[in-house]
Write an enzyme that holds these catalytic residues in place. Structure first.
Site, short mmCIF file in Angstrom:
data_model
loop_
_atom_site.label_atom_id
_atom_site.label_comp_id
_atom_site.label_asym_id
_atom_site.label_seq_id
_atom_site.Cartn_x
_atom_site.Cartn_y
_atom_site.Cartn_z
N SER A 98 0.84 -1.19 0.00
CA SER A 98 0.00 0.00 0.00
C SER A 98 0.88 1.25 0.00
O SER A 98 1.66 1.44 -0.93
CB SER A 98 -0.97 -0.07 1.18
OG SER A 98 -2.04 0.83 1.03
N HIS A 134 -7.33 -6.18 0.07
CA HIS A 134 -6.17 -5.28 0.07
C HIS A 134 -4.94 -5.99 0.63
O HIS A 134 -4.02 -5.36 1.11
CB HIS A 134 -6.51 -4.03 0.91
CG HIS A 134 -5.58 -2.88 0.72
ND1 HIS A 134 -5.31 -2.30 -0.51
CD2 HIS A 134 -4.83 -2.18 1.62
CE1 HIS A 134 -4.46 -1.29 -0.34
NE2 HIS A 134 -4.15 -1.22 0.93
N ASP A 162 -9.91 -5.41 -4.44
CA ASP A 162 -9.33 -4.46 -3.49
C ASP A 162 -10.35 -3.35 -3.25
O ASP A 162 -10.77 -2.67 -4.19
CB ASP A 162 -8.03 -3.88 -4.05
CG ASP A 162 -7.26 -3.06 -3.03
OD1 ASP A 162 -7.86 -2.19 -2.38
OD2 ASP A 162 -6.04 -3.28 -2.90
#
Length: 197
Positions: free
Chosen positions: A80, A178, A149
């Site tokens: 991320s 995610h 996601d």
């Protein structure tokens, strides 16, 4: 003379104030260290905002500490916001390999993300993909994304994939959200990167 084993540096997502207890970071750290693979899984400064001007220099300091004679002898595993930091780091510094998990191309209109400083804004702050590829060979980039996601649409990941020119090392794994949970494929690609000259 044998080259030392690269050190794996875990670059977390934002909002993680104890990364060993967050997502899969502690688990991959334990797996690697149990195999005597050097790994650093350390809390990052500015965990909520994950600002580029804090995280990129921090990663550099960790790389220099891990491998003072050759700070390029590292593998960045970024999740991320950590994936964004890994991308921007490799614009500046060479690395042995990089693994991107749930990377995005844009700030997706989120003002908080925009303030982190990672994302292109029109013609300004572009990604320097050629510099990234100069500093990390194309076959030493791996990317993971999921089709469900909830934060980052697949097309965002595909723009990163296309910028780096990835084919075989791009992995779209369905139904992984995610990537909050550990996934075995991560250990597999780290092992592949460790085996590369």
């Amino acid at each position: 003379m044998k080259v030392p084993t690269p050190t794996v540096i875990i670059c977390p997502g934002n909002g993680c104030s104890n990364i060993r207890q967050s997502n899969w970071y502690g688990k991959i750290y334990d797996i690697l260290t149990d195999k005597n693979i050097p790994c650093i899984c350390r809390d990052f400064p500015d965990p909520l905002h994950a600002r580029r001007d804090r995280w990129v220099p921090f990663i550099r300091s960790v790389a220099e500490e891990a491998s003072p004679d050759d700070p390029s002898n590292v593998i960045l595993v970024g999740h991320s916001s950590g994936a964004q930091a890994a991308l921007r780091y490799t614009e500046l510094y060479p690395v042995h390999g990089a693994v991107l998990v749930s990377a995005t191309y844009s700030d997706l209109g989120d003002a908080h993300e925009r303030m982190s400083g990672y994302y292109p804004q029109g013609e300004t702050n572009p990604y320097l993909f050629q510099d990234m590829l100069t500093n990390c060979k194309q076959d030493c980039w791996y990317q993971f994304h999921s089709d469900d996601d909830p934060f980052i649409p697949l097309y965002e990941a595909e723009k990163i994939r296309n910028g780096l020119g990835l084919t075989a090392t791009y992995n779209m794994l369905p139904n992984r959200s995610h990537f909050f949970d550990y996934f075995d494929e991560l250990e597999t690609v780290i092992d592949v990167l460790l085996a590369k000259d």
